[in-house]
Write an enzyme that holds these catalytic residues in place. Structure first.
Site, PDB file in Angstrom:
ATOM      1  CG  ASP A  50      -0.221  -0.447   2.230  1.00  0.00           C
ATOM      2  OD1 ASP A  50       0.811   0.109   2.509  1.00  0.00           O
ATOM      3  OD2 ASP A  50      -0.681  -1.002   3.322  1.00  0.00           O
ATOM      4  CG  ASP A 107       1.539   3.931   4.528  1.00  0.00           C
ATOM      5  OD1 ASP A 107       0.187   3.671   4.476  1.00  0.00           O
ATOM      6  OD2 ASP A 107       2.182   3.025   4.798  1.00  0.00           O
ATOM      7  CG  ASP A 162       8.759   1.213  12.544  1.00  0.00           C
ATOM      8  OD1 ASP A 162       9.098   2.033  11.493  1.00  0.00           O
ATOM      9  OD2 ASP A 162       8.101   0.051  12.391  1.00  0.00           O
TER      10      ASP A 162
HETATM   11  P1  ATP Z   1       4.103  -3.042   5.237  1.00  0.00           P
HETATM   12  O1  ATP Z   1       2.862  -2.170   5.035  1.00  0.00           O
HETATM   13  O2  ATP Z   1       4.556  -3.309   4.149  1.00  0.00           O
HETATM   14  O3  ATP Z   1       3.617  -3.997   6.385  1.00  0.00           O
HETATM   15  P2  ATP Z   1       4.948  -0.592   6.312  1.00  0.00           P
HETATM   16  O4  ATP Z   1       6.538  -0.184   6.794  1.00  0.00           O
HETATM   17  O5  ATP Z   1       4.449   0.444   5.598  1.00  0.00           O
HETATM   18  O6  ATP Z   1       5.235  -1.932   5.955  1.00  0.00           O
HETATM   19  P3  ATP Z   1       2.938   0.023   8.074  1.00  0.00           P
HETATM   20  O7  ATP Z   1       2.224  -0.576   9.247  1.00  0.00           O
HETATM   21  O8  ATP Z   1       2.116   0.171   6.711  1.00  0.00           O
HETATM   22  O9  ATP Z   1       4.291  -0.739   7.645  1.00  0.00           O
HETATM   23  O10 ATP Z   1       3.391   1.609   8.867  1.00  0.00           O
HETATM   24  C1  ATP Z   1       3.771   2.875   7.893  1.00  0.00           C
HETATM   25  C2  ATP Z   1       4.949   3.399   8.296  1.00  0.00           C
HETATM   26  O11 ATP Z   1       4.478   3.946   9.431  1.00  0.00           O
HETATM   27  C3  ATP Z   1       6.209   2.669   8.647  1.00  0.00           C
HETATM   28  O12 ATP Z   1       6.905   2.404   7.460  1.00  0.00           O
HETATM   29  C4  ATP Z   1       6.630   3.361   9.673  1.00  0.00           C
HETATM   30  O13 ATP Z   1       7.581   4.364   9.140  1.00  0.00           O
HETATM   31  C5  ATP Z   1       5.383   3.913  10.507  1.00  0.00           C
HETATM   32  N1  ATP Z   1       5.149   3.004  11.641  1.00  0.00           N
HETATM   33  C6  ATP Z   1       4.329   1.988  11.453  1.00  0.00           C
HETATM   34  N2  ATP Z   1       4.282   1.444  12.893  1.00  0.00           N
HETATM   35  C7  ATP Z   1       4.988   2.207  13.607  1.00  0.00           C
HETATM   36  C8  ATP Z   1       5.446   2.117  14.947  1.00  0.00           C
HETATM   37  N3  ATP Z   1       4.682   1.122  15.898  1.00  0.00           N
HETATM   38  N4  ATP Z   1       6.253   3.045  15.648  1.00  0.00           N
HETATM   39  C9  ATP Z   1       6.777   3.874  14.663  1.00  0.00           C
HETATM   40  N5  ATP Z   1       6.552   3.866  13.395  1.00  0.00           N
HETATM   41  C10 ATP Z   1       5.633   3.078  12.853  1.00  0.00           C
HETATM   42 MG    MG Z   2       2.395   0.062   4.712  1.00  0.00          MG
END
Ligand code: ATP
Ligand code: MG
Length: 399
Positions: free
Chosen positions: A51, A53, A134
């Site tokens: 996705d 963001d 994170d």
């Molecule tokens: P995927 O969607 O492929 O699982 P992602 O990195 O996009 O991986 P998401 O859960 O969609 O993960 O979160 C989007 C973004 O928000 C992350 O890339 C990170 O920068 C931030 N993020 C998500 N969870 C946390 C957290 N618990 N603490 C700090 N930042 C976070």
């Molecule tokens: Mg994501």
């Protein structure tokens, strides 16, 4: 801050048209906006992003004013969902630094005595936002207008070196949000990267904090974790970091040094066969199998084999077991129902009354119940269990 331009061509083609549309509109109304997180990381790594963001300096309310089909979600961490046909674009407002902001704003952030963030709705600028994310490789900001990726935390270098590194002091960052321990492990498995020393060292001593995460969030994260890579390997890693022990205390109290208890043998069997079993309901079978020995085996063997009747007592025992598995995890009702059926079937699978045969074979969960019986026979190697596995294997193909 470094701006990297050489990834522009890759990103230009892969970013979804809806995400581009959101950036354009936010820019048009004078807001800064970037693609951030997993999508930038995945495109650079030649993976297909799940996705897209978006992050901006517009507040959730300002975002909602601009987009008709939008909704603010979350309390702990407010974000806006924008709806485009079947796609959702998640838009977050830049998070700010908790400590530097003055007291008045600070009541928008709350911590528990363990240092866990209950609320994180202090807004800031892009630089502050970068340090609130994170891991370094998740903190890259892409802006199609100037073709650049903004990197405040060394994310590109870590991507190249295949390193998962938490931003800031790992102890503080895990305490703020213990789910980050599981995220670190998930990304290291999914991206085949190693975890940096400090980021990895802090996990086991803080593993117990994981149970402070809300049970529904924990369940969702575990599902994501188990859907990536080799599930048996993931389990071994969770054990190594003591996270498995913290999440499943009713199982781990029976763990042995050489991993030879029935419980451990069962876990090994189910996880190693996870992908072979059946596509749909294997998560229910995994949970039902993991908890069979610690919760139900003894009961079924003793009380049940004497009375030979499925009665209220059995129902109560199953309820009690469900309660125990739900202590730290909020397992959806649909999955609980299937677990219940798999367990109940264990009783009927140890009988060969011809009347019930047909019902058992036709039961919608017969296959899952039969698989658990087969694994039990494999673990215990008793004559009785082997006999019934053969019995049902023959019956199955004769019906
Ligand atoms: P995927 O969607 O492929 O699982 P992602 O990195 O996009 O991986 P998401 O859960 O969609 O993960 O979160 C989007 C973004 O928000 C992350 O890339 C990170 O920068 C931030 N993020 C998500 N969870 C946390 C957290 N618990 N603490 C700090 N930042 C976070
Ligand atoms: Mg994501």
């Amino acid at each position: 801050m470094i701006i990297h331009n050489k990834f522009h061509n890759k990103l230009k083609c892969k970013i979804s048209k809806y995400a581009k549309l959101v950036l354009k509109k936010l820019n048009k109304y004078g807001y800064q906006a970037f693609i951030v997180g997993g999508s930038v990381r995945d495109v650079i790594l030649n993976k297909i992003p799940k996705d897209f963001d978006v992050t901006t300096n517009a507040t959730p309310e300002q975002i909602c004013k601009l987009f008709k089909y939008s909704r603010i979600i979350g309390k702990r961490f407010k974000i806006v969902h924008l709806f485009f046909k079947k796609k959702i674009i998640e838009v977050s407002t830049f998070r700010g630094d908790h400590i530097k902001k003055n007291k008045k704003i600070r009541n928008k952030s709350q911590k528990t005595i363990h240092g866990m963030l209950l609320r994180d709705n202090i807004f800031g600028n892009i630089r502050e936002d970068a340090f609130r994310r994170d891991i370094t490789i998740n903190s890259l900001y892409y802006n199609p207008n100037d073709f650049g990726i903004r990197d405040y935390v060394g994310g590109i270098k870590d991507l190249k070196n295949k390193k998962i590194k938490l931003i800031g002091n790992p102890i503080i960052r895990y305490k703020e949000d213990p789910i980050r321990m599981l995220r670190v492990i998930r990304f290291s498995i999914y991206l085949n990267m190693s975890i940096s020393y400090k980021t990895s060292q802090a996990i086991a001593p803080l593993s117990k904090l994981i149970i402070n995460v809300s049970p529904s969030r924990l369940f969702d994260e575990l599902i994501k974790l188990f859907n990536k890579g080799n599930i048996y390997y993931t389990y071994k890693i969770l054990r190594r970091y003591l996270l498995f022990h913290a999440i499943f205390p009713h199982i781990s109290k029976y763990f042995t040094k050489n991993e030879s208890s029935n419980i451990e043998l069962m876990i090994k069997l189910i996880l190693k066969n996870y992908y072979k079993i059946n596509k749909k309901n294997n998560i229910s079978l995994v949970i039902a199998s993991m908890f069979w020995y610690p919760q139900l085996n003894f009961f079924f063997k003793n009380i049940f084999s004497i009375k030979k009747k499925y009665n209220n007592e059995c129902e109560l025992k199953i309820n009690d077991s469900i309660r125990k598995i739900s202590i730290n995890l909020l397992i959806p009702k649909k999955i609980i129902l299937i677990i219940r059926q798999i367990w109940k079937l264990q009783f009927f699978l140890l009988q060969k009354k011809s009347k019930t045969n047909f019902k058992v074979i036709k039961h919608p969960r017969f296959y899952l119940g039969y698989m658990l019986l087969k694994m039990r026979a494999n673990v215990e190697k008793t004559k009785e269990l082997k006999y019934y596995v053969n019995f049902w294997t023959n019956k199955k193909f004769n019906f």
